[in-house]
Design an enzyme around this catalytic site. Structure first.
Site, mmCIF file in Angstrom:
data_model
loop_
_atom_site.group_PDB
_atom_site.id
_atom_site.type_symbol
_atom_site.label_atom_id
_atom_site.label_comp_id
_atom_site.label_asym_id
_atom_site.label_seq_id
_atom_site.Cartn_x
_atom_site.Cartn_y
_atom_site.Cartn_z
ATOM 1 N N ARG A 153 -6.164 5.875 -7.365
ATOM 2 C CA ARG A 153 -5.855 7.378 -7.528
ATOM 3 C C ARG A 153 -6.190 7.564 -8.846
ATOM 4 O O ARG A 153 -6.459 8.751 -9.139
ATOM 5 C CB ARG A 153 -4.448 7.743 -6.653
ATOM 6 C CG ARG A 153 -4.485 6.967 -5.257
ATOM 7 C CD ARG A 153 -3.236 7.225 -4.795
ATOM 8 N NE ARG A 153 -2.458 8.508 -4.614
ATOM 9 C CZ ARG A 153 -1.289 8.633 -4.277
ATOM 10 N NH1 ARG A 153 -0.344 7.563 -4.093
ATOM 11 N NH2 ARG A 153 -0.886 10.137 -4.240
ATOM 12 N N LEU B 258 0.844 -1.142 -0.039
ATOM 13 C CA LEU B 258 0.130 -0.172 -0.023
ATOM 14 C C LEU B 258 0.828 1.199 -0.192
ATOM 15 O O LEU B 258 2.053 1.431 0.547
ATOM 16 C CB LEU B 258 -0.831 -0.009 1.142
ATOM 17 C CG LEU B 258 -2.085 -0.940 1.367
ATOM 18 C CD1 LEU B 258 -2.807 -0.929 2.781
ATOM 19 C CD2 LEU B 258 -3.051 -0.928 0.335
ATOM 20 N N ASP B 259 0.416 2.378 -0.672
ATOM 21 C CA ASP B 259 1.255 3.508 -0.601
ATOM 22 C C ASP B 259 1.469 4.179 0.911
ATOM 23 O O ASP B 259 0.391 3.627 1.724
ATOM 24 C CB ASP B 259 0.461 4.731 -1.433
ATOM 25 C CG ASP B 259 0.366 4.315 -2.803
ATOM 26 O OD1 ASP B 259 1.030 3.608 -3.363
ATOM 27 O OD2 ASP B 259 -0.782 4.751 -3.329
ATOM 28 N N LYS B 260 2.411 4.849 0.878
ATOM 29 C CA LYS B 260 2.802 5.304 2.242
ATOM 30 C C LYS B 260 1.522 5.949 3.009
ATOM 31 O O LYS B 260 1.256 5.563 4.425
ATOM 32 C CB LYS B 260 4.002 6.403 2.401
ATOM 33 C CG LYS B 260 4.202 7.138 3.586
ATOM 34 C CD LYS B 260 5.144 8.030 3.515
ATOM 35 C CE LYS B 260 5.347 8.844 4.895
ATOM 36 N NZ LYS B 260 6.520 9.940 4.700
#
Length: 335
Positions: free
Chosen positions: A266, A161-163
């Protein structure tokens, strides 16, 4: 199946602290400049005495005062040496070499057995060590959580997962589990569902099926690819409610992934004209008190690779998203 449910917590590594400190003692090397080194740049001369390090790293050691010439610190890599001078260098390890080390942290584990675990990653936690984040990552925490992680590729991490995206991730604890989970993901048999807040009014469900590739202008971004290029990607979007922020509509949505490309939700929502709230990278303005992209991996479903049991785990919205969600009166994740 002997599963353990817990909120996290790790064994205290204090007993190993002394050994770790001894292992981390930096090496020091000394040498005298011979005639063939007269007039040579300090950083270039050092590469011949510590060839296992890159020139960039040796330059950083010079700038940090780790190199003495005749007993005095020299902080310019371009310093010219003279024959007969004695050079001493303290060889601090590279950041990369320190990245794959155990760091005790309270992992928010929602499911665990001897084969795998599922963690509810908080926003702000980086998954893999990389430039700018060589420590304090989920991988570092996994290495401290169980000894077998050190023997596994990426400590058992099979997806990311993205930060600044919160939510559920599955991690293998054995090589067999890692291999099986990787195959399940490749076969699209690990189902991931997200909750998000997006700009604009979304009243009806829709599908975004657009291939993705690295943005040709900005390497930190992904972008919808022209026809025939990029990797296939599909996101199903379902409305859960519409509210307002600063007089403009904001929609709560339930997103179902059919593929797991980098930044997929996104990019797809931005492409559809509905960038995520507070997703500055893709044009989403801050709103509702949020300072990170409004995206949460809320449900993770798959068949246990060892037992065959169907698992479906749900992570509630974290505090920041829960407050924003309540502010627009949106519905919860469908059952």
């Amino acid at each position: 199946m002997g599963a353990k449910y817990r909120a996290g917590g790790l064994d205290d590594p204090e007993d190993e602290a002394g050994d770790a400190a001894a292992d981390e003692a930096p090496e020091r090397r000394e040498a005298r400049v011979e005639a063939d080194g007269h007039g040579e740049r300090l950083d270039r001369w050092l590469t011949g005495r510590a060839p296992e390090f890159s020139r960039n790293h040796l330059q950083s050691l010079v700038e940090r005062g780790c190199v003495l010439v005749d007993g005095r610190a020299v902080t310019k890599a371009a310093h010219k040496l003279r024959a007969g001078q004695r050079v001493e260098v303290t060889l601090l390890p590279t950041d990369e070499s320190r990245a794959f080390r155990a760091e005790a942290m309270a992992l928010p584990i929602v499911f665990e057995d001897e084969h795998l675990l599922v963690v509810d990653k908080p926003a702000g936690l980086v998954v893999h060590p990389a430039a700018g984040n060589w420590s304090g990552t989920l991988m570092n925490g996994l290495l401290a959580h169980h000894a077998a992680a050190a023997t596994l590729p990426r400590a058992g991490i099979v997806h990311r997962l993205d930060k600044d995206t919160s939510g559920l991730m599955v991690v293998g604890k054995t090589l067999e589990a890692v291999t099986a989970l990787t195959r399940l993901i490749a076969a699209r048999e690990v189902h991931r569902e997200y909750l998000a807040l997006a700009h604009g009014r979304i009243d009806a469900a829709f599908v975004v099926e657009q291939p993705l590739r690295r943005d040709p202008v900005s390497r930190v971004k992904m972008a919808v690819a022209p026809a025939g290029l990029g990797k296939a990607a599909r996101t199903d979007v379902f409305p859960l409610g519409v509210g307002e922020a600063a007089g403009r509509p904001v929609s709560a949505v339930h997103c179902v992934l059919h593929t797991g490309r980098t930044h997929q939700i996104r990019v797809h929502l931005a492409h559809a004209g509905h960038p995520l709230v507070a997703d500055a990278l893709y044009g989403g303005a801050a709103a509702l008190g949020l300072t990170r992209q409004a995206l949460h991996a809320a449900r993770l479903s798959f068949r246990h690779p060892a037992t065959g049991e169907a698992l479906s785990l749900v992570a509630p919205l974290p505090g920041d998203l829960a407050a924003a969600w309540a502010a627009i009166g949106a519905a919860e994740l469908p059952r």
